[in-house]
Every structure is written in structure tokens, then in C-alpha cells.
Motif scaffolding. Structure first.
Motif, PDB file in Angstrom:
ATOM      1  N   MET A  89       0.824  -1.206   0.000  1.00 21.51           N
ATOM      2  CA  MET A  89       0.000   0.000   0.000  1.00 21.51           C
ATOM      3  C   MET A  89       0.865   1.267   0.000  1.00 21.51           C
ATOM      4  N   ALA A  90       0.493   2.227  -0.814  1.00 24.92           N
ATOM      5  CA  ALA A  90       1.178   3.517  -0.854  1.00 24.92           C
ATOM      6  C   ALA A  90       0.926   4.297   0.437  1.00 24.92           C
ATOM      7  N   THR A  91       1.890   5.110   0.815  1.00 23.31           N
ATOM      8  CA  THR A  91       1.778   5.955   2.002  1.00 23.31           C
ATOM      9  C   THR A  91       2.131   7.387   1.632  1.00 23.31           C
ATOM     10  N   PRO A  92       1.723   8.359   2.448  1.00 25.32           N
ATOM     11  CA  PRO A  92       2.009   9.756   2.109  1.00 25.32           C
ATOM     12  C   PRO A  92       3.488  10.054   1.931  1.00 25.32           C
ATOM     13  N   ASP A  93       4.376   9.340   2.650  1.00 19.14           N
ATOM     14  CA  ASP A  93       5.803   9.623   2.544  1.00 19.14           C
ATOM     15  C   ASP A  93       6.527   8.675   1.586  1.00 19.14           C
ATOM     16  N   TRP A  94       5.776   7.767   0.957  1.00 15.80           N
ATOM     17  CA  TRP A  94       6.372   6.858  -0.029  1.00 15.80           C
ATOM     18  C   TRP A  94       5.303   6.566  -1.068  1.00 15.80           C
ATOM     19  N   TYR A  95       5.185   7.470  -2.024  1.00 17.99           N
ATOM     20  CA  TYR A  95       4.071   7.444  -2.959  1.00 17.99           C
ATOM     21  C   TYR A  95       4.333   6.479  -4.102  1.00 17.99           C
ATOM     22  N   ARG A  96       4.304   5.204  -3.761  1.00 20.29           N
ATOM     23  CA  ARG A  96       4.389   4.122  -4.730  1.00 20.29           C
ATOM     24  C   ARG A  96       3.533   2.987  -4.194  1.00 20.29           C
ATOM     25  N   GLY A  97       2.900   2.240  -5.109  1.00 16.19           N
ATOM     26  CA  GLY A  97       2.176   1.068  -4.669  1.00 16.19           C
ATOM     27  C   GLY A  97       0.676   1.182  -4.798  1.00 16.19           C
ATOM     28  N   TRP A  98      -0.022   0.366  -3.990  1.00 15.12           N
ATOM     29  CA  TRP A  98      -1.471   0.199  -4.090  1.00 15.12           C
ATOM     30  C   TRP A  98      -2.206   1.327  -3.399  1.00 15.12           C
ATOM     31  N   ILE A  99      -3.203   1.880  -4.081  1.00 19.29           N
ATOM     32  CA  ILE A  99      -4.083   2.896  -3.504  1.00 19.29           C
ATOM     33  C   ILE A  99      -5.499   2.352  -3.587  1.00 19.29           C
ATOM     34  N   PRO A 100      -6.090   1.995  -2.454  1.00 17.27           N
ATOM     35  CA  PRO A 100      -7.436   1.409  -2.476  1.00 17.27           C
ATOM     36  C   PRO A 100      -8.505   2.473  -2.670  1.00 17.27           C
ATOM     37  N   ALA A 101      -9.699   2.018  -2.995  1.00 14.87           N
ATOM     38  CA  ALA A 101     -10.864   2.902  -2.965  1.00 14.87           C
ATOM     39  C   ALA A 101     -11.276   3.097  -1.511  1.00 14.87           C
ATOM     40  N   PRO A 102     -11.962   4.178  -1.195  1.00 11.21           N
ATOM     41  CA  PRO A 102     -12.459   4.345   0.175  1.00 11.21           C
ATOM     42  C   PRO A 102     -13.324   3.162   0.593  1.00 11.21           C
ATOM     43  N   GLU A 103     -13.259   2.821   1.874  1.00 10.68           N
ATOM     44  CA  GLU A 103     -14.012   1.677   2.368  1.00 10.68           C
ATOM     45  C   GLU A 103     -15.514   1.873   2.221  1.00 10.68           C
ATOM     46  N   ALA A 104     -15.982   3.075   2.491  1.00  9.65           N
ATOM     47  CA  ALA A 104     -17.415   3.370   2.392  1.00  9.65           C
ATOM     48  C   ALA A 104     -17.573   4.795   1.890  1.00  9.65           C
ATOM     49  N   GLN A 105     -18.480   4.989   0.959  1.00  9.56           N
ATOM     50  CA  GLN A 105     -18.697   6.315   0.397  1.00  9.56           C
ATOM     51  C   GLN A 105     -20.082   6.373  -0.219  1.00  9.56           C
ATOM     52  N   PRO A 106     -20.736   7.523  -0.144  1.00  4.15           N
ATOM     53  CA  PRO A 106     -22.034   7.653  -0.800  1.00  4.15           C
ATOM     54  C   PRO A 106     -21.858   7.714  -2.312  1.00  4.15           C
ATOM     55  N   LEU A 107     -22.860   7.260  -3.048  1.00  2.00           N
ATOM     56  CA  LEU A 107     -22.825   7.342  -4.491  1.00  2.00           C
ATOM     57  C   LEU A 107     -23.223   8.751  -4.919  1.00  2.00           C
ATOM     58  N   SER A 108     -22.267   9.470  -5.505  1.00  3.75           N
ATOM     59  CA  SER A 108     -22.507  10.846  -5.946  1.00  3.75           C
ATOM     60  C   SER A 108     -21.587  11.122  -7.120  1.00  3.75           C
ATOM     61  N   ARG A 109     -21.620  12.340  -7.636  1.00  2.00           N
ATOM     62  CA  ARG A 109     -20.749  12.704  -8.755  1.00  2.00           C
ATOM     63  C   ARG A 109     -19.282  12.678  -8.353  1.00  2.00           C
ATOM     64  N   ASN A 110     -18.987  12.687  -7.053  1.00  2.00           N
ATOM     65  CA  ASN A 110     -17.606  12.679  -6.578  1.00  2.00           C
ATOM     66  C   ASN A 110     -17.154  11.311  -6.080  1.00  2.00           C
ATOM     67  N   THR A 111     -17.949  10.285  -6.329  1.00  2.00           N
ATOM     68  CA  THR A 111     -17.579   8.944  -5.896  1.00  2.00           C
ATOM     69  C   THR A 111     -16.267   8.515  -6.560  1.00  2.00           C
ATOM     70  N   ARG A 112     -15.402   7.873  -5.773  1.00  2.00           N
ATOM     71  CA  ARG A 112     -14.154   7.306  -6.304  1.00  2.00           C
ATOM     72  C   ARG A 112     -14.264   5.802  -6.209  1.00  2.00           C
ATOM     73  N   MET A 113     -14.602   5.167  -7.316  1.00  2.00           N
ATOM     74  CA  MET A 113     -14.844   3.731  -7.310  1.00  2.00           C
ATOM     75  C   MET A 113     -13.836   3.031  -8.214  1.00  2.00           C
ATOM     76  N   PHE A 114     -12.586   3.063  -7.804  1.00  2.00           N
ATOM     77  CA  PHE A 114     -11.545   2.305  -8.493  1.00  2.00           C
ATOM     78  C   PHE A 114     -10.332   2.202  -7.588  1.00  2.00           C
ATOM     79  N   GLU A 115      -9.499   1.212  -7.875  1.00  2.00           N
ATOM     80  CA  GLU A 115      -8.225   1.037  -7.190  1.00  2.00           C
ATOM     81  C   GLU A 115      -7.114   1.252  -8.209  1.00  2.00           C
TER      82      GLU A 115
END
Length: 336
Positions: A89-115
Motif C-alpha cells: 500500500m502507498a503511504t504519504p511519505d512513499w508514494y508508490r504502490g497500491w491505492i485502495p478505494a475508500p471503504e465506504a462512500q455515498p454514491l454521488s458525482r464525486n464517488t471514487r470507485m476504483f483502485e
């Protein structure tokens, strides 16, 4: 990603298109042809960049096995259990690797539904720019027990570096400047690679919901590899959204903000988004071509004989750092 101001029509449904709206250009004559052939291909690319900022590019010279290899490894990684993905998993101080989608989020125009899995070219540390060392000088992070993933990624990065330098020459010719105009800007480019996984949108999702919100890209251009599942949508100059389905064997190329600035607005950095409603998992692999971090991007002087500059100079490292700074606020707020 450049999340420029969006408008109400950014939630509109996309229309199906013919390839005439996103032209299919054969790059092979540019790679192997004479000067006239190179100028002809460059003119086709320039026309597409002026009209919509997107085009398909076949005959690019990147082996299909290299493309298939990275898609195979992306599928293998995103099929792993979440606990296994988290080890990379990527971290703020080592920006490489896996970035998951948020665990829970409402469905809206700003939804982030990808990894995504993010990588960059690895270059020697730059002692002249220690301010951004955490962003540009860290090594890539690799998943445990997947040596084929590392090999496929490095092969693809190498192929993209070679290809993108050729494509830059076509952009230069299309702008009517020297073919090697951008060569000195891409010695150790701060380019990035992302493997993206998009699940199908829920059946009850409203039309405004996207896997990835409408945005423009930060750098000069993006080289997107798609498989058979569609979902990419592009906004025309008239505000109409159109679908950009995959074309087997061709890359989808889009102009980014920096090329628009270099061209003084002649080439269009256009909005695009992803809505996966095809009933299957979608993978894509975008390569974000960025210049060397010390390059200052501004309208090319050769293009300003009868025009005023529309954009202020921007140093690449500072511009990209503003994007990466979102990690310190929200690790999920990465949309490219």
C-alpha cells in the motif's frame, strides 16, 4: 490529475460515437518513414489535438506481448486478497504502490470507485532539488511474492519511455517547431505509470455517478492502454460527452495541461472520466508522460510571434508536488 472546475454538464450521459470523432492514426510511417511521412503523421496528430485533444494511435511499435504482460499482472494483483494487496500500500511519505478505494462512500458525482497501483521511473537522486526528494527520489514499491509483476512493470515503463520520446517529436512537428524541441525536457522524466482496476458501477447508480470523476491530466500527454471493457468517456469542445471505446492494438492518447500550455492553447487538454457499466471488471494502464522535474513549462516562444502568452510559467516539480500534497490530506484523493 488536474481537477479543474467542472460544470453541470459533466454529469450528462455519454453518446456512442464513430471513430471519426476520435480518429485512429497509424504511427508506423512516423517510426519508419521518410521526412514527408513524419510530417503527414504529425499533421494528423496536431489536427486531433486541436479538435478534441484525444486520438487512437496504432502502429506504435510497442510489442503486444509487453502490453498483455502488464494487464496480466494487474489482473493477478487486483485478484489478490485485500490483506495481500495491503502489503504494497502507498503511504504519504512513499508514494508508490497500491491505492485502495475508500471503504465506504455515498454514491454521488464525486464517488471514487476504483483502485490503482502507482509507479514512476527510478532515477538517481537529484541533489539540486532535495525539497521534492520524497516525491521523486523514492524507489518503487513491489508486492510480496510477485516477481513477474515487477518484471512486467519495468518492461512496460521502459517501452513507454522509448515510445513517448518518439511521440514528443510528432507533437513538436505538429506544432511547427523543431522536431527535437522537447528532447532536452525528457532526459530523466518524472513520468508515472498506473494500473487501474474499475469494478462495475452498481445497477442502481444514478447517471451522475462515475468510477472516476471528470478531470484533465497534469502533464503533456497520457498514453492509455485499454482492454476489451469500455468505460472511458471524453468531453467534446461543444460540451457533449462521447464514449471512447477500446480499439485492439491501439493506444488512446490524450493531451494534458502542460502540452496545452506549451502550445499556448492550440492543443486542447480535455475533460475525461470513467463510467464502467459494461457488466465486467475493467482494467486500464495509463502512462503519464511528464518532463524532467526542473523543466519550466511555458508557451513556446516560437509560437508567440503574433500572440500573447495565455499561461504563466510553471516548474514541473512544483506543479506535480501540489498534486501529490493531497496525499497528506486524504490518501484516497488520487484520481488519475
Amino acid at each position: 490529475m488536474s481537477r479543474s472546475e467542472r460544470s453541470a454538464d459533466d454529469i450528462a450521459a455519454a453518446s456512442a460515437i464513430s471513430l471519426a470523432e476520435l480518429p485512429l492514426i497509424d504511427f508506423a510511417p512516423f517510426l519508419s518513414g521518410d521526412a514527408a511521412a513524419r510530417r503527414r503523421v504529425a499533421a494528423e496528430i496536431a489536427h486531433a489535438c486541436e479538435e478534441i485533444g484525444f486520438f487512437y494511435l496504432a502502429g506504435h511499435g510497442v510489442p503486444q506481448a509487453t502490453v498483455d504482460g502488464i494487464f496480466g499482472q494487474a489482473d493477478a494483483f487486483f485478484s489478490r486478497d485485500k490483506a495481500d494487496r495491503r502489503t504494497a500500500m502507498a503511504t504519504p511519505d512513499w508514494y508508490r504502490g497500491w491505492i485502495p478505494a475508500p471503504e465506504a462512500q455515498p454514491l454521488s458525482r464525486n464517488t471514487r470507485m476504483f483502485e490503482q497501483y502507482r509507479l514512476q521511473h527510478e532515477w538517481p537522486a537529484n541533489p539540486r532539488d532535495m525539497q521534492h526528494a520524497d516525491i521523486f527520489d523514492k524507489p518503487n514499491r513491489w508486492p510480496d511474492d510477485m516477481p513477474a509483476f515487477k518484471q512486467a512493470s519495468e518492461d512496460y515503463l521502459a517501452a513507454m519511455l522509448t515510445f513517448s520520446r518518439e511521440l514528443l517529436r510528432a507533437f513538436a512537428l505538429g506544432l511547427g517547431v523543431a522536431e527535437d524541441r522537447f528532447d532536452d525536457c525528457f532526459h530523466q522524466p518524472a513520468s508515472q505509470l498506473s494500473m487501474n482496476y474499475y469494478p462495475q458501477l452498481p445497477m442502481d447508480a444514478h447517471d451522475e455517478v462515475s468510477n472516476m470523476v471528470a478531470h484533465t491530466d497534469e502533464g503533456p500527454f497520457t498514453v492509455l492502454a485499454q482492454q476489451d471493457v469500455g468505460g472511458l468517456e471524453v468531453k467534446r469542445r461543444d460540451g457533449v460527452w462521447i464514449q471512447a471505446p477500446p480499439v485492439r492494438g491501439a493506444f488512446t492518447i490524450n493531451v494534458g495541461d502542460m502540452m496545452m500550455w506549451w502550445s499556448n492553447g492550440r492543443f486542447l487538454s480535455n475533460y475525461h472520466r470513467v463510467r464502467n457499466r459494461d457488466g465486467a471488471r475493467r482494467f486500464s494502464v495509463p502512462y503519464f508522460a511528464n518532463p524532467d522535474r526542473e523543466v519550466v513549462v511555458a508557451p513556446l516562444p516560437e509560437l508567440l510571434a503574433s500572440a500573447e502568452p495565455k499561461y504563466k510559467p510553471v516548474r514541473v516539480a512544483d506543479h506535480l508536488a501540489r498534486f501529490y500534497s493531497t496525499l497528506s490530506k486524504n490518501p484516497h484523493d488520487i484520481y488519475n
